[in-house]
Write an enzyme that holds these catalytic residues in place. Structure first.
Site, PDB file in Angstrom:
ATOM      1  N   TYR A  22     -29.658 -67.936 -19.318  1.00  0.00           N
ATOM      2  CA  TYR A  22     -29.958 -67.940 -17.877  1.00  0.00           C
ATOM      3  C   TYR A  22     -30.307 -66.547 -17.367  1.00  0.00           C
ATOM      4  O   TYR A  22     -29.993 -66.203 -16.226  1.00  0.00           O
ATOM      5  CB  TYR A  22     -28.778 -68.516 -17.072  1.00  0.00           C
ATOM      6  N   TYR A 150     -24.397 -82.326 -14.529  1.00  0.00           N
ATOM      7  CA  TYR A 150     -25.046 -81.401 -15.468  1.00  0.00           C
ATOM      8  C   TYR A 150     -24.902 -82.002 -16.858  1.00  0.00           C
ATOM      9  O   TYR A 150     -23.795 -82.385 -17.257  1.00  0.00           O
ATOM     10  CB  TYR A 150     -24.395 -80.009 -15.427  1.00  0.00           C
ATOM     11  N   ASP A 251     -20.585 -88.566 -20.463  1.00  0.00           N
ATOM     12  CA  ASP A 251     -20.756 -87.244 -21.044  1.00  0.00           C
ATOM     13  C   ASP A 251     -19.419 -86.510 -20.895  1.00  0.00           C
ATOM     14  O   ASP A 251     -19.089 -86.019 -19.824  1.00  0.00           O
ATOM     15  CB  ASP A 251     -21.887 -86.513 -20.299  1.00  0.00           C
TER      16      ASP A 251
HETATM   17  N1  PMP Z   1     -22.965 -81.833 -20.780  1.00  0.00           N
HETATM   18  C1  PMP Z   1     -21.992 -81.219 -20.107  1.00  0.00           C
HETATM   19  C2  PMP Z   1     -21.086 -82.016 -19.219  1.00  0.00           C
HETATM   20  C3  PMP Z   1     -21.819 -79.832 -20.230  1.00  0.00           C
HETATM   21  O1  PMP Z   1     -20.853 -79.215 -19.529  1.00  0.00           O
HETATM   22  C4  PMP Z   1     -22.680 -79.114 -21.095  1.00  0.00           C
HETATM   23  C5  PMP Z   1     -22.559 -77.612 -21.261  1.00  0.00           C
HETATM   24  N2  PMP Z   1     -22.080 -76.900 -20.179  1.00  0.00           N
HETATM   25  C6  PMP Z   1     -23.668 -79.815 -21.789  1.00  0.00           C
HETATM   26  C7  PMP Z   1     -23.789 -81.168 -21.607  1.00  0.00           C
HETATM   27  C8  PMP Z   1     -24.619 -79.107 -22.712  1.00  0.00           C
HETATM   28  O2  PMP Z   1     -23.947 -78.687 -23.859  1.00  0.00           O
HETATM   29  P1  PMP Z   1     -24.543 -77.500 -24.752  1.00  0.00           P
HETATM   30  O3  PMP Z   1     -24.503 -76.274 -23.912  1.00  0.00           O
HETATM   31  O4  PMP Z   1     -23.621 -77.443 -25.928  1.00  0.00           O
HETATM   32  O5  PMP Z   1     -25.938 -77.892 -25.124  1.00  0.00           O
END
Ligand code: PMP
Length: 430
Positions: A22, A150, A251
């Protein structure tokens, strides 16, 4: 401690060549150079130490250089670091997959191991889209989600991130267009808002013919704003998706492995999704690995299709080092000590952050499990916040209007108190 000249040289090379997450290239704010990490402490190249309240983006739940994880890693490296997973298999992956099936909500039977959280969400969405294609419902290609979420930085996951906070405007015309409902009403203990329930149910019913799946982060929306919601909304999603023939994806990349006080956030609602994504704390923060689990029905649907395979196969799929460390990390949770640690941290954060409610500019203070959040009425001044936190011996990475912590479960009461105190002090200056 790294000599001054080497430190300067490394940071200069970093600025010139290394692109950080970022960030612009070259970076405008120099990162801190870390030399070692042990327990909950990061040792910087200048010899100073910081208590890590971030668990390296929520992954290092057992802290750094844990003897059991170190032993799993070196033991596995002495046998084999990697072999391809197509046509070959091995004990570390078999044991890990079996354990994940055992400990996740009843009904999730099959495990696809992949490289990162974002990829596990890609795989989850691919599973859902392919399930409907394979069962003759090709029009079901969209995903419904609630705002404030997210799910990762690759393209399909980005399409279900919050359209305001994410990068939707930058990627208009590139991202697939999904169906959004408002964010769930805030507050784990807040009463269920029936008009919100009606709105969500109506949206799923109306779009059922084009919806492959509903995807959400259960109980805690993490990088989209560190918001908590009543688990009842997950039961509502389960009921309406079942009734309307839409798959439900949770997720749990951020919430899995105890962070919210339950081993998986789905347990707060007593709900099993059709597909579950795990990552981050899966390997105790040692190595990159994620997992996408699904029910027998999803796997059968795909396997009965015209193309009866899941067309996905990362080069490093099932990496034995990651799998061995992941099994060791999950194994450390087996005796249940994490439960008392997470409730102890929860109490420590509630006590330590209570004073933040009096700080001008603070609009909300919330704690759930080993998650503590101080929300301001303005964006955090990152330079001032980082200076304030590090001068108090604490490492946190605030974002937007949020100063938050997700400490390792091995943090002592004194560590938690130090982190909380630094958060309150930083809310005053940031
Ligand atoms: N889903 C959620 C809920 C997350 O918090 C994150 C990472 N912050 C991700 C997906 C993406 O995972 P990564 O950074 O390992 O690609």
């Amino acid at each position: 401690m790294t000599p001054d000249s080497t430190r300067r040289e490394l940071l200069d090379l970093d600025t010139r060549h290394v692109w950080h997450p970022y960030g612009p290239m070259p970076a405008t704010v120099p990162p801190l150079l870390v030399e070692e990490a042990s327990g909950v402490r990061l040792r910087l190249a200048d010899g100073s130490e910081l208590v890590d309240g971030m668990s390296s983006w929520w992954a290092a739940i057992h802290g750094y250089r844990h003897p059991a994880l170190d032993a799993a890693l070196t033991g596995q490296a002495a046998r084999m670091s990697h072999v391809m997973f197509g046509g070959l298999t091995h004990e570390p992956a078999i044991r890990l997959a079996t354990t994940l099936v055992d400990i996740t909500p009843e009904g999730l039977e099959h495990v696809f191991l992949c490289d990162s959280g974002s990829v596990s969400v890609e795989v989850a969405l691919k599973m859902c889209l392919q399930y409907w294609r394979s069962t003759g419902r090709e029009s079901k290609r969209k995903v419904l989600t609630w705002r404030g979420g997210y799910h990762g930085d690759t393209f399909h996951p980005m399409s279900v991130c919050d359209p305001e906070g994410g990068m939707h405007s930058l990627w208009r015309g590139v991202l697939p267009e999904q169906v959004f409902v408002p964010a769930p009403p805030a507050g784990y203990d807040a009463p269920v808002d029936q008009s919100y329930v009606d709105e969500v149910v109506r949206a799923v019913e109306e779009h059922a013919d084009e919806l492959a799946a509903v995807v959400v982060e259960p109980v805690v929306q993490g990088a989209g704003g560190m918001r908590f919601h009543n688990p009842e909304y997950l039961r509502v999603l389960r009921e309406v998706t079942d009734r309307c023939g839409v798959l439900l994806v949770f997720d749990e990349i951020a919430t899995g492995f105890g962070r919210t006080g339950a081993l998986f956030a789905a347990e707060h609602a007593g709900v099993t999704p059709d597909v579950l994504c795990l990552g981050k704390a899966l390997t105790g923060g040692y190595l990159t690995m994620a997992a996408t689990l699904c029910t027998a029905s999803v796997a059968d649907g795909i396997s009965r299709g015209e193309v009866p395979v899941l067309a996905h196969g990362p080069t490093f799929m099932g990496n034995p080092l990651s799998a061995a460390v992941a099994s060791a990390s999950v194994g450390l949770l087996a005796d249940g000590t994490w439960r008392s640690d997470v409730s102890r941290i929860e109490r420590g954060l509630r006590d330590g952050l209570a004073g933040a409610t009096q700080v001008p500019g603070v609009v909300d203070v919330r704690v759930l499990g080993a998650i503590g959040v101080v929300q301001l009425d303005h964006p955090v001044d990152m330079a001032a916040a980082t200076a304030s936190l590090t001068s108090r011996g604490v490492w946190l990475r605030p974002f937007r209007d949020l100063i938050y912590t997700m400490p390792p479960y091995v943090s002592s009461d004194a560590d938690v108190a130090l982190v909380a105190e630094a958060m309150v002090a930083t809310a005053r200056v940031a």
